[in-house]
Design a protein around this motif. Structure first.
Motif, mmCIF file in Angstrom:
data_model
loop_
_atom_site.group_PDB
_atom_site.id
_atom_site.type_symbol
_atom_site.label_atom_id
_atom_site.label_comp_id
_atom_site.label_asym_id
_atom_site.label_seq_id
_atom_site.Cartn_x
_atom_site.Cartn_y
_atom_site.Cartn_z
ATOM 1 N N VAL A 83 4.053 -0.245 -12.698
ATOM 2 C CA VAL A 83 4.039 0.466 -13.985
ATOM 3 C C VAL A 83 5.393 1.143 -14.218
ATOM 4 C CG1 VAL A 83 3.050 2.450 -15.229
ATOM 5 C CG2 VAL A 83 1.534 0.841 -14.058
ATOM 6 N N VAL A 102 0.383 -0.466 -7.698
ATOM 7 C CA VAL A 102 0.260 -0.630 -9.149
ATOM 8 C C VAL A 102 1.196 0.348 -9.860
ATOM 9 C CG1 VAL A 102 -1.314 -0.431 -11.114
ATOM 10 C CG2 VAL A 102 -2.125 -1.456 -8.979
ATOM 11 N N ALA A 103 1.266 1.588 -9.332
ATOM 12 C CA ALA A 103 2.139 2.600 -9.949
ATOM 13 C C ALA A 103 3.603 2.167 -9.899
ATOM 14 C CB ALA A 103 1.958 3.942 -9.240
ATOM 15 N N ASP A 143 0.842 -1.195 0.000
ATOM 16 C CA ASP A 143 0.000 0.000 0.000
ATOM 17 C C ASP A 143 0.879 1.247 0.000
ATOM 18 O OD1 ASP A 143 0.952 0.243 2.578
ATOM 19 O OD2 ASP A 143 -1.007 0.118 3.551
ATOM 20 N N MET A 144 0.253 2.391 0.176
ATOM 21 C CA MET A 144 0.981 3.662 0.117
ATOM 22 C C MET A 144 2.093 3.720 1.166
ATOM 23 S SD MET A 144 -0.740 7.339 0.713
ATOM 24 C CE MET A 144 -0.156 8.852 -0.001
ATOM 25 N N HIS A 145 1.941 2.957 2.242
ATOM 26 C CA HIS A 145 2.953 2.946 3.290
ATOM 27 C C HIS A 145 4.179 2.131 2.864
ATOM 28 C CE1 HIS A 145 4.540 3.438 7.249
ATOM 29 N NE2 HIS A 145 4.631 2.145 7.445
ATOM 30 N N VAL A 172 -7.046 -5.686 -8.988
ATOM 31 C CA VAL A 172 -6.750 -4.260 -9.195
ATOM 32 C C VAL A 172 -6.098 -4.030 -10.559
ATOM 33 C CG1 VAL A 172 -6.660 -3.581 -6.764
ATOM 34 C CG2 VAL A 172 -4.565 -4.277 -7.893
ATOM 35 N N ASP A 209 -2.782 -1.446 -3.547
ATOM 36 C CA ASP A 209 -3.537 -0.248 -3.916
ATOM 37 C C ASP A 209 -2.896 0.423 -5.132
ATOM 38 O OD1 ASP A 209 -1.422 1.347 -3.071
ATOM 39 O OD2 ASP A 209 -2.348 1.883 -1.156
ATOM 40 N N SER A 210 -3.399 1.597 -5.499
ATOM 41 C CA SER A 210 -2.936 2.233 -6.737
ATOM 42 C C SER A 210 -1.458 2.624 -6.658
ATOM 43 C CB SER A 210 -3.788 3.458 -7.056
ATOM 44 O OG SER A 210 -3.628 4.454 -6.065
ATOM 45 N N SER A 211 -0.944 2.856 -5.446
ATOM 46 C CA SER A 211 0.482 3.209 -5.349
ATOM 47 C C SER A 211 1.355 1.989 -5.640
ATOM 48 C CB SER A 211 0.807 3.783 -3.963
ATOM 49 O OG SER A 211 0.782 2.775 -2.977
ATOM 50 N N TYR A 229 -2.862 -7.612 -0.544
ATOM 51 C CA TYR A 229 -3.587 -6.395 -0.905
ATOM 52 C C TYR A 229 -2.663 -5.514 -1.716
ATOM 53 C CZ TYR A 229 -5.985 -1.933 -0.571
ATOM 54 O OH TYR A 229 -6.602 -0.752 -0.903
#
Lengths: 110, 136
Positions: free
Chosen positions: A61, A57-58, A21-23, A86, A53-55, A51
């Motif tokens: 990418v 996935v980024a 996650d973002m953390h 996701v 999140d978008s961070s 899990y």
């Protein structure tokens, strides 16, 4: 979240487990970008990720784009269901090379 | 409308795991299935990320409030904060063929919830984001 980096010649394999996650994603991003230095082919093994999140996935990418720019291989292996969900939401499941497992990619050769 | 959960969190990335656990638990308590819970967890996590990153620009001394409510067959999420005032334009997703890292969060929220709106905030807050998801 844990990051474990293994050499599976000729690949470097970044094993992730737990929640990305973002953390935790800044460390994931750094591990992937470090792994791509020297243009070694790299796989991100995701079977134990619970899990993403978008961070997260980024971070994938960015690894994919960095590898493409330098002409090296980047792929995902053993993508756990929460991650695949996701990637599908982001319509990225057809963008990343996805392998059933690290062994499957290694057995394929080339 | 029945209040299921209300708590203030530091505007720090450490809060996200606790937020996710609370949202998943509330969704299951309300009778939602695993997919419903996973989707709402993703949406609320992304909305909290926006508050932490853009609303407060990573200032962990600040706080945001998470309220989870059930309204018949809908789960209603309220996120209240005192960060930069948000605008409807912030809820516009980026095009998917724009393959830059980041910017996916709003799309995730839109695709996993049934309603998404900024409401007039109560006194003491600058933003009230409401997410609604049908319990399935």
């Amino acid at each position: 979240m844990e990051i474990d980096i293994k050499e599976r010649s000729p690949f470097k394999v970044v094993h992730l487990s737990g929640d990305v996650d973002m953390h935790s994603s800044p460390a994931v991003r750094q591990a992937i970008l470090d792994g791509l230095k020297g243009k070694q082919p790299l796989l991100v093994e995701l079977s134990a990720v619970t899990y993403m999140d978008s961070s997260g996935v980024a971070s994938l990418v960015e690894g994919f784009q960095t590898a493409r720019q330098q002409g090296s291989e980047f792929g995902l292996a053993a993508v756990a269901r929460p991650v695949l969900s996701v990637l599908k939401l982001a319509r990225l499941d057809k963008v990343f090379p996805i392998h059933a497992s690290v062994d499957e990619r290694l057995a394929r050769g080339d | 409308m029945q209040l299921m959960f209300e708590r203030d969190f530091p505007a720090a990335t450490e809060s996200l795991a606790v937020v996710r656990a609370a949202v998943g638990e509330a969704c299951r308590q309300a009778g939602g299935g695993e997919e419903c819970a996973e989707q709402l967890v993703l949406a609320v996590n992304e909305a909290c990320m926006n508050i932490i990153q853009h609303g407060y620009a990573l200032a962990p001394a600040q706080q945001f409030r998470l309220c989870l409510m059930q309204d018949d067959d809908m789960l209603v999420v309220h996120l209240l904060d005192n960060g930069r005032r948000a605008a409807v334009a912030d809820l516009r997703p980026r095009e998917l063929d724009d393959l830059r890292p980041g910017g996916l969060g709003v799309r995730f929220i839109r695709e996993t919830t049934d309603e998404l709106a900024y409401l007039p905030p109560p006194a003491g807050f600058t933003n009230l984001l409401q997410l609604k998801k049908r319990i399935t």
